[in-house]
Design an enzyme around this catalytic site. Structure first.
Site, PDB file in Angstrom:
ATOM      1  N   ASP A 179       9.347   2.901  -0.659  1.00  0.00           N
ATOM      2  CA  ASP A 179       8.322   3.609   0.121  1.00  0.00           C
ATOM      3  C   ASP A 179       8.594   3.311   1.592  1.00  0.00           C
ATOM      4  O   ASP A 179       8.208   2.260   2.102  1.00  0.00           O
ATOM      5  CB  ASP A 179       6.928   3.141  -0.305  1.00  0.00           C
ATOM      6  N   LYS A 185       4.687   9.552   8.483  1.00  0.00           N
ATOM      7  CA  LYS A 185       4.515   9.035   9.839  1.00  0.00           C
ATOM      8  C   LYS A 185       5.510   9.622  10.846  1.00  0.00           C
ATOM      9  O   LYS A 185       5.373  10.779  11.254  1.00  0.00           O
ATOM     10  CB  LYS A 185       4.556   7.499   9.798  1.00  0.00           C
ATOM     11  N   TYR A 245       0.866  -1.185   0.000  1.00  0.00           N
ATOM     12  CA  TYR A 245       0.000   0.000   0.000  1.00  0.00           C
ATOM     13  C   TYR A 245       0.895   1.225   0.000  1.00  0.00           C
ATOM     14  O   TYR A 245       1.838   1.316   0.797  1.00  0.00           O
ATOM     15  CB  TYR A 245      -0.886  -0.011   1.247  1.00  0.00           C
TER      16      TYR A 245
HETATM   17  P1  KE4 Z   1      -0.701   8.516   4.422  1.00  0.00           P
HETATM   18  O1  KE4 Z   1      -1.266   9.201   3.191  1.00  0.00           O
HETATM   19  O2  KE4 Z   1      -1.763   7.690   5.128  1.00  0.00           O
HETATM   20  O3  KE4 Z   1       0.037   9.472   5.348  1.00  0.00           O
HETATM   21  O4  KE4 Z   1       0.421   7.497   3.931  1.00  0.00           O
HETATM   22  C1  KE4 Z   1       0.072   6.516   2.988  1.00  0.00           C
HETATM   23  C2  KE4 Z   1       1.052   5.360   3.105  1.00  0.00           C
HETATM   24  C3  KE4 Z   1       2.059   5.254   2.165  1.00  0.00           C
HETATM   25  N1  KE4 Z   1       2.976   4.252   2.236  1.00  0.00           N
HETATM   26  C4  KE4 Z   1       2.924   3.335   3.228  1.00  0.00           C
HETATM   27  C5  KE4 Z   1       3.947   2.247   3.265  1.00  0.00           C
HETATM   28  C6  KE4 Z   1       1.913   3.398   4.216  1.00  0.00           C
HETATM   29  O5  KE4 Z   1       1.871   2.466   5.200  1.00  0.00           O
HETATM   30  C7  KE4 Z   1       0.951   4.424   4.161  1.00  0.00           C
HETATM   31  C8  KE4 Z   1      -0.200   4.538   5.149  1.00  0.00           C
HETATM   32  N2  KE4 Z   1      -0.279   3.492   6.107  1.00  0.00           N
HETATM   33  C9  KE4 Z   1      -1.596   3.204   6.630  1.00  0.00           C
HETATM   34  C10 KE4 Z   1      -1.449   2.039   7.605  1.00  0.00           C
HETATM   35  N3  KE4 Z   1      -1.445   0.815   6.932  1.00  0.00           N
HETATM   36  C11 KE4 Z   1      -2.219   4.400   7.268  1.00  0.00           C
HETATM   37  C12 KE4 Z   1      -3.436   4.087   8.114  1.00  0.00           C
HETATM   38  C13 KE4 Z   1      -4.699   4.532   7.436  1.00  0.00           C
HETATM   39  O6  KE4 Z   1      -4.832   4.344   6.206  1.00  0.00           O
HETATM   40  O7  KE4 Z   1      -5.574   5.051   8.170  1.00  0.00           O
END
Ligand code: KE4
Length: 431
Positions: free
Chosen positions: A239, A267, A144
């Site tokens: 990523d 994060k 993801y």
């Molecule tokens: P954000 O747009 O949520 O800040 O980041 C996206 C993203 C990009 N790359 C990786 C490897 C990530 O894990 C994420 C976001 N992680 C999720 C948890 N699996 C955020 C939690 C959510 O979607 O509420």
């Protein structure tokens, strides 16, 4: 456990917010039941609206690596807000932040701040496409990279729990430019490259996956991708939104010694405030506007309050590397405790773990890619999740997520989690 206030809030939330939440995974749809609404947190604890206390294993999906309400970060934010909140103009802290990131992350020579991991990954592939003049990207099933259109193809995390990895609203045109391969399968990448020679701009992956649950790269996988990208002129993007500043102060790339061309971050970088970043080789990043022709912008990019929190966090991690040996020890203690429980109860559930990231999979298969992760018993996971919650352990409400440890967890907390895990397994399995 009384969660009546959370239930009332959830009822009301669903009147005004799609699904009652501002991010799908929070709705507990993968595990059933009504989500608890969090009111406050301190150190390793979070507290819901009904006053229930939980030991925390999500830590806001990674950012709170030092635990909640860290006084040092709070003071940095307090000091910054005295001088207003946002200017939309360059500031000293952005220079300090960029210099610090360049010094900490091996692949990064130049970096651009954005406001989320999604913005970081969307921007990184745009720059890779501009730099190479090519259109296609390769991603891996179960990884993801945020909710950008190009990535909602065989996506992991929340998208996986909904059984609709290819989200409606993603056009055929966009989907045609995203090629997918099974994680840990170099041969499939080689085949995609041969079939699309000179058309692939970038290959993006989580160097350690958190979003199908925790899955590690197999021996030679990262090295093999680096070699293919070098041979084919493909931009290799790590990523590290999840792994950055977590698996070491230089992230997974420092831990595994494989240097990508671009890195995306999020994060931890914001210390809990909305911050993302993308960066890498100067020859690629120089293509970013206003220096180069690839456009990317943001009203609140480099926001001074967010930079103050991020600087406090990253400076602490940079100056206190013992944080990582502590997190390593905590992860080892916890997962060896889980292994002992598995043996004691005659179970062979798979636990994938590295540093302060782990996932307990309800399968006895080796979990090395999305199909093996999906062999887990999701109903059983749901029962286990609620049994842990009832014992005051707050986990991610999905099998396809990694848990994240913080330095606020003491041995006593870890022992408590191990104990609760045994009890939750007995409840889930009616032992
Ligand atoms: P954000 O747009 O949520 O800040 O980041 C996206 C993203 C990009 N790359 C990786 C490897 C990530 O894990 C994420 C976001 N992680 C999720 C948890 N699996 C955020 C939690 C959510 O979607 O509420």
């Amino acid at each position: 456990m009384n969660i009546s206030t959370s239930q009332e809030l959830f009822e009301k939330a669903q009147k005004f917010i799609p699904g009652g939440v501002n991010s799908p995974v929070r709705a507990f749809r993968a595990v059933g039941g009504s989500p608890v609404f969090i009111k406050s947190a301190k150190g390793p604890y979070i507290y819901d609206e009904d006053g229930n206390e939980y030991i925390e294993l999500i830590n806001s999906w990674g950012p709170m690596i030092l635990g909640h309400a860290n006084e040092m970060i709070q003071k940095a934010v307090y000091d910054a807000v005295q001088n207003s909140f946002s200017f939309g103009a360059p500031t000293r802290r952005e220079v300090e932040m960029a210099e610090l990131i360049v010094s900490m992350v091996p692949s990064i020579e130049k970096v651009r701040m954005v406001n989320s991991g999604t913005e970081a990954t969307m921007s990184a592939i745009r720059v890779a496409r501009g730099f190479t003049g090519r259109d296609k990207i390769i991603k891996f099933e179960g990884c993801y990279h945020g909710h950008g259109d190009s990535f909602l193809i065989a996506a992991g995390s929340g998208a996986a729990t909904f059984g609709t990895p290819d989200s409606p609203g993603v056009t055929k045109g966009v989907a045609n430019d995203t090629l997918t391969a099974p994680y840990n399968d170099l041969a499939s990448v080689q085949q995609l490259v041969e079939a699309n020679r000179n058309h692939i701009a970038a290959l993006i992956l989580e160097p350690v996956v958190g979003n199908m649950g925790c899955v590690l790269p197999e021996e030679g996988f990262l090295e093999g991708l680096r070699k293919i990208c070098d041979e084919e002129g493909i931009v290799l993007i790590f990523d590290e939104v999840m792994t950055g500043f977590r698996l070491s102060k230089g992230g997974a790339q420092e831990r595994f010694g494989i240097i990508p061309d671009l890195t995306t971050l999020g994060k931890i970088i914001g210390g809990g405030m909305p911050v993302g970043a993308y960066g890498g080789k100067a020859e690629i990043m120089n293509w970013v506007s206003p220096l180069g022709p690839v456009y990317q912008a943001g009203t609140l990019s480099g926001n001074p309050i967010a930079m103050a929190a991020g600087l406090a966090m990253l400076n602490y991690l940079n100056e206190n590397p013992e944080v990582y040996s502590q997190l390593e020890a905590s992860g080892n203690k916890l997962t060896s405790g889980f292994a002992k429980t598995n043996a004691k109860l005659g179970l062979d559930f798979t636990v994938n773990h590295i540093g302060s990231m782990y996932t307990l999979f309800f399968t006895n298969q080796k979990v090395k890619d999305f199909p093996s992760a999906k062999s887990s018993d999701l109903v059983l996971f749901g029962k286990y999740f609620h049994a842990m919650l009832d014992q005051g352990i707050y986990m991610g409400p999905s099998q396809f997520e990694s848990m994240f440890l913080s330095t606020a967890l003491t041995d006593a907390h870890l022992d408590r989690i191990i104990e609760a895990n045994e009890q939750a397994l007995k409840v889930a399995l009616s032992l």
